[in-house]
Motif scaffolding. Structure first.
Motif, PDB file in Angstrom:
ATOM      1  N   ARG A  78      -3.600 -20.048  20.907  1.00 47.88           N
ATOM      2  CA  ARG A  78      -3.787 -20.543  19.532  1.00 47.88           C
ATOM      3  C   ARG A  78      -5.263 -20.759  19.208  1.00 47.88           C
ATOM      4  NH1 ARG A  78       1.045 -24.799  19.911  1.00 47.88           N
ATOM      5  NH2 ARG A  78       2.747 -23.389  19.404  1.00 47.88           N
ATOM      6  N   ALA A  79      -6.042 -21.134  20.226  1.00 46.54           N
ATOM      7  CA  ALA A  79      -7.481 -21.352  20.040  1.00 46.54           C
ATOM      8  C   ALA A  79      -8.261 -20.038  20.081  1.00 46.54           C
ATOM      9  CB  ALA A  79      -8.010 -22.311  21.105  1.00 46.54           C
ATOM     10  N   GLY A  80      -7.570 -18.928  20.361  1.00 41.92           N
ATOM     11  CA  GLY A  80      -8.227 -17.624  20.394  1.00 41.92           C
ATOM     12  C   GLY A  80      -8.992 -17.352  21.680  1.00 41.92           C
ATOM     13  N   LEU A  81      -8.694 -18.124  22.737  1.00 44.61           N
ATOM     14  CA  LEU A  81      -9.444 -17.984  23.990  1.00 44.61           C
ATOM     15  C   LEU A  81      -8.795 -17.013  24.970  1.00 44.61           C
ATOM     16  CD1 LEU A  81     -10.338 -21.756  24.456  1.00 44.61           C
ATOM     17  CD2 LEU A  81     -11.677 -19.962  23.334  1.00 44.61           C
ATOM     18  N   VAL A  82      -7.486 -16.810  24.849  1.00 48.12           N
ATOM     19  CA  VAL A  82      -6.761 -15.841  25.678  1.00 48.12           C
ATOM     20  C   VAL A  82      -5.805 -15.065  24.788  1.00 48.12           C
ATOM     21  CG1 VAL A  82      -6.880 -17.298  27.762  1.00 48.12           C
ATOM     22  CG2 VAL A  82      -4.831 -17.371  26.312  1.00 48.12           C
ATOM     23  N   ARG A  83      -5.320 -13.956  25.319  1.00 46.39           N
ATOM     24  CA  ARG A  83      -4.273 -13.200  24.625  1.00 46.39           C
ATOM     25  C   ARG A  83      -3.218 -12.800  25.650  1.00 46.39           C
ATOM     26  NH1 ARG A  83      -8.243  -9.586  25.302  1.00 46.39           N
ATOM     27  NH2 ARG A  83      -7.720  -7.705  26.452  1.00 46.39           N
ATOM     28  N   ARG A  84      -2.018 -12.669  25.175  1.00 47.86           N
ATOM     29  CA  ARG A  84      -0.914 -12.214  26.018  1.00 47.86           C
ATOM     30  C   ARG A  84      -0.594 -10.773  25.640  1.00 47.86           C
ATOM     31  NH1 ARG A  84       3.167 -17.325  26.547  1.00 47.86           N
ATOM     32  NH2 ARG A  84       1.829 -18.752  25.434  1.00 47.86           N
ATOM     33  N   SER A  85      -0.196 -10.015  26.651  1.00 43.21           N
ATOM     34  CA  SER A  85       0.235  -8.641  26.403  1.00 43.21           C
ATOM     35  C   SER A  85       1.295  -8.292  27.437  1.00 43.21           C
ATOM     36  CB  SER A  85      -0.945  -7.665  26.485  1.00 43.21           C
ATOM     37  OG  SER A  85      -1.526  -7.715  27.773  1.00 43.21           O
ATOM     38  N   ALA A  86       2.085  -7.278  27.123  1.00 42.43           N
ATOM     39  CA  ALA A  86       3.117  -6.841  28.060  1.00 42.43           C
ATOM     40  C   ALA A  86       2.446  -6.248  29.297  1.00 42.43           C
ATOM     41  CB  ALA A  86       4.013  -5.800  27.398  1.00 42.43           C
ATOM     42  N   ASP A  87       3.033  -6.523  30.437  1.00 45.93           N
ATOM     43  CA  ASP A  87       2.559  -5.961  31.704  1.00 45.93           C
ATOM     44  C   ASP A  87       3.016  -4.509  31.761  1.00 45.93           C
ATOM     45  OD1 ASP A  87       2.021  -5.226  34.320  1.00 45.93           O
ATOM     46  OD2 ASP A  87       2.724  -7.115  35.177  1.00 45.93           O
ATOM     47  N   ALA A  88       2.073  -3.574  31.810  1.00 47.78           N
ATOM     48  CA  ALA A  88       2.398  -2.141  31.824  1.00 47.78           C
ATOM     49  C   ALA A  88       3.210  -1.761  33.058  1.00 47.78           C
ATOM     50  CB  ALA A  88       1.122  -1.304  31.756  1.00 47.78           C
ATOM     51  N   ARG A  89       3.043  -2.500  34.158  1.00 39.44           N
ATOM     52  CA  ARG A  89       3.776  -2.195  35.391  1.00 39.44           C
ATOM     53  C   ARG A  89       5.210  -2.698  35.336  1.00 39.44           C
ATOM     54  NH1 ARG A  89       0.261  -5.178  39.538  1.00 39.44           N
ATOM     55  NH2 ARG A  89       0.236  -6.539  37.743  1.00 39.44           N
ATOM     56  N   ASP A  90       5.437  -3.744  34.533  1.00 43.75           N
ATOM     57  CA  ASP A  90       6.762  -4.348  34.438  1.00 43.75           C
ATOM     58  C   ASP A  90       6.911  -4.910  33.032  1.00 43.75           C
ATOM     59  OD1 ASP A  90       9.076  -5.829  34.541  1.00 43.75           O
ATOM     60  OD2 ASP A  90       8.485  -7.056  36.247  1.00 43.75           O
ATOM     61  N   GLY A  91       7.633  -4.207  32.187  1.00 44.06           N
ATOM     62  CA  GLY A  91       7.772  -4.573  30.785  1.00 44.06           C
ATOM     63  C   GLY A  91       8.314  -5.966  30.553  1.00 44.06           C
ATOM     64  N   ARG A  92       8.968  -6.551  31.557  1.00 40.47           N
ATOM     65  CA  ARG A  92       9.490  -7.911  31.406  1.00 40.47           C
ATOM     66  C   ARG A  92       8.396  -8.954  31.571  1.00 40.47           C
ATOM     67  NH1 ARG A  92      13.485  -7.716  36.191  1.00 40.47           N
ATOM     68  NH2 ARG A  92      11.632  -6.676  36.941  1.00 40.47           N
ATOM     69  N   GLY A  93       7.311  -8.583  32.231  1.00 37.66           N
ATOM     70  CA  GLY A  93       6.231  -9.518  32.518  1.00 37.66           C
ATOM     71  C   GLY A  93       5.206  -9.588  31.409  1.00 37.66           C
ATOM     72  N   VAL A  94       4.493 -10.700  31.375  1.00 39.60           N
ATOM     73  CA  VAL A  94       3.441 -10.923  30.388  1.00 39.60           C
ATOM     74  C   VAL A  94       2.128 -11.158  31.122  1.00 39.60           C
ATOM     75  CG1 VAL A  94       2.614 -12.490  28.586  1.00 39.60           C
ATOM     76  CG2 VAL A  94       5.034 -11.894  28.702  1.00 39.60           C
ATOM     77  N   LEU A  95       1.103 -10.447  30.696  1.00 36.71           N
ATOM     78  CA  LEU A  95      -0.232 -10.651  31.248  1.00 36.71           C
ATOM     79  C   LEU A  95      -1.029 -11.549  30.313  1.00 36.71           C
ATOM     80  CD1 LEU A  95      -1.285  -7.096  32.472  1.00 36.71           C
ATOM     81  CD2 LEU A  95      -0.650  -9.064  33.867  1.00 36.71           C
ATOM     82  N   VAL A  96      -1.846 -12.408  30.904  1.00 38.19           N
ATOM     83  CA  VAL A  96      -2.746 -13.274  30.148  1.00 38.19           C
ATOM     84  C   VAL A  96      -4.158 -12.805  30.447  1.00 38.19           C
ATOM     85  CG1 VAL A  96      -3.526 -15.638  29.778  1.00 38.19           C
ATOM     86  CG2 VAL A  96      -1.140 -15.197  30.409  1.00 38.19           C
ATOM     87  N   ALA A  97      -4.939 -12.600  29.388  1.00 40.78           N
ATOM     88  CA  ALA A  97      -6.314 -12.120  29.548  1.00 40.78           C
ATOM     89  C   ALA A  97      -7.257 -12.955  28.686  1.00 40.78           C
ATOM     90  CB  ALA A  97      -6.411 -10.655  29.152  1.00 40.78           C
ATOM     91  N   LEU A  98      -8.465 -13.063  29.141  1.00 37.73           N
ATOM     92  CA  LEU A  98      -9.514 -13.755  28.411  1.00 37.73           C
ATOM     93  C   LEU A  98      -9.922 -12.908  27.198  1.00 37.73           C
ATOM     94  CD1 LEU A  98     -11.119 -16.352  29.066  1.00 37.73           C
ATOM     95  CD2 LEU A  98     -12.806 -14.923  30.196  1.00 37.73           C
ATOM     96  N   THR A  99     -10.151 -13.543  26.073  1.00 39.54           N
ATOM     97  CA  THR A  99     -10.663 -12.844  24.887  1.00 39.54           C
ATOM     98  C   THR A  99     -12.192 -12.942  24.890  1.00 39.54           C
ATOM     99  OG1 THR A  99     -10.652 -14.819  23.503  1.00 39.54           O
ATOM    100  CG2 THR A  99      -8.619 -13.478  23.535  1.00 39.54           C
ATOM    101  N   PRO A 100     -12.856 -12.170  24.052  1.00 39.40           N
ATOM    102  CA  PRO A 100     -14.310 -12.322  23.941  1.00 39.40           C
ATOM    103  C   PRO A 100     -14.709 -13.750  23.556  1.00 39.40           C
ATOM    104  CG  PRO A 100     -13.654 -10.234  22.979  1.00 39.40           C
ATOM    105  CD  PRO A 100     -12.379 -10.986  23.298  1.00 39.40           C
ATOM    106  N   THR A 101     -13.942 -14.387  22.696  1.00 40.07           N
ATOM    107  CA  THR A 101     -14.230 -15.784  22.333  1.00 40.07           C
ATOM    108  C   THR A 101     -14.083 -16.689  23.545  1.00 40.07           C
ATOM    109  OG1 THR A 101     -13.493 -15.409  20.063  1.00 40.07           O
ATOM    110  CG2 THR A 101     -13.562 -17.697  20.817  1.00 40.07           C
ATOM    111  N   GLY A 102     -13.040 -16.457  24.330  1.00 35.31           N
ATOM    112  CA  GLY A 102     -12.841 -17.248  25.550  1.00 35.31           C
ATOM    113  C   GLY A 102     -13.996 -17.071  26.517  1.00 35.31           C
ATOM    114  N   ARG A 103     -14.468 -15.838  26.645  1.00 39.21           N
ATOM    115  CA  ARG A 103     -15.616 -15.557  27.532  1.00 39.21           C
ATOM    116  C   ARG A 103     -16.867 -16.280  27.026  1.00 39.21           C
ATOM    117  NH1 ARG A 103     -15.385 -12.483  31.383  1.00 39.21           N
ATOM    118  NH2 ARG A 103     -13.714 -11.171  30.603  1.00 39.21           N
ATOM    119  N   ASP A 104     -17.064 -16.274  25.700  1.00 41.03           N
ATOM    120  CA  ASP A 104     -18.221 -16.965  25.120  1.00 41.03           C
ATOM    121  C   ASP A 104     -18.166 -18.470  25.401  1.00 41.03           C
ATOM    122  OD1 ASP A 104     -19.176 -14.568  24.122  1.00 41.03           O
ATOM    123  OD2 ASP A 104     -18.514 -14.961  22.061  1.00 41.03           O
ATOM    124  N   VAL A 105     -17.006 -19.073  25.201  1.00 40.90           N
ATOM    125  CA  VAL A 105     -16.851 -20.515  25.458  1.00 40.90           C
ATOM    126  C   VAL A 105     -17.101 -20.805  26.933  1.00 40.90           C
ATOM    127  CG1 VAL A 105     -15.177 -22.420  25.554  1.00 40.90           C
ATOM    128  CG2 VAL A 105     -15.359 -21.002  23.497  1.00 40.90           C
TER     129      VAL A 105
END
Length: 150
Positions: A78-105
């Motif tokens: 919600r704060a724009g610091l991470v984003r979730r996306s589907a795990d390409a290796r397993d469609g049931r899984g969710v990956l969490v990644a740092l956003t550019p804003t998160g990296r800046d903070v």
């Protein structure tokens, strides 16, 4: 006149733990960017170091429950610091990644901590600075080599 444990090098393990606790608290409180909790800052730092992770992996690595991690990631998203996306290796899984804003903070927080630590080092004598650097790097090496705290 009596010498202190710091002057003689005879500090007990309890004295050293107390010193580490004070240092960690000082450095942790010096980082204000983003208004993050310790848990949020730690999760962002892990994502920065290790790249995108599944929620379960992040929870395990951070030593917290998966529901707690899910709540944390929701707040960070919600704060724009991470984003979730589907795990390409397993469609049931969710990956969490740092956003550019998160990296800046995270970079702002690291800079704040670095300045705070630099101020502390400025209060030491040159031999104390060298000894501190040697000791901290040696301890970090042992930890990185996989020492389990228990």
């Amino acid at each position: 006149m009596e010498s202190s444990a710091a002057e003689t090098g005879d500090a007990s393990p309890e004295d050293l733990i107390t010193a580490v606790e004070h240092l960690v608290r000082y450095v942790r409180l010096s980082a204000r960017a983003g208004g993050l909790s310790t848990a949020a800052s730690s999760a962002l730092a892990r994502l920065s170091r290790e790249g995108p992770q599944r929620l379960t992996e992040l929870a395990r690595a951070e030593g917290v429950s998966q529901p707690g991690t899910t709540q944390l990631v929701t707040r960070l998203e919600r704060a724009g610091l991470v984003r979730r996306s589907a795990d390409a290796r397993d469609g049931r899984g969710v990956l969490v990644a740092l956003t550019p804003t998160g990296r800046d903070v995270l970079e702002q927080r690291r800079a704040e901590r670095s300045r705070a630590f630099q101020r502390l080092l400025g209060e030491l004598t040159e031999p104390e600075r060298r000894a501190t650097g040697t000791a901290l790097l040696a301890l970090a090496r042992v930890i990185e080599d996989g020492r389990d705290p228990v």
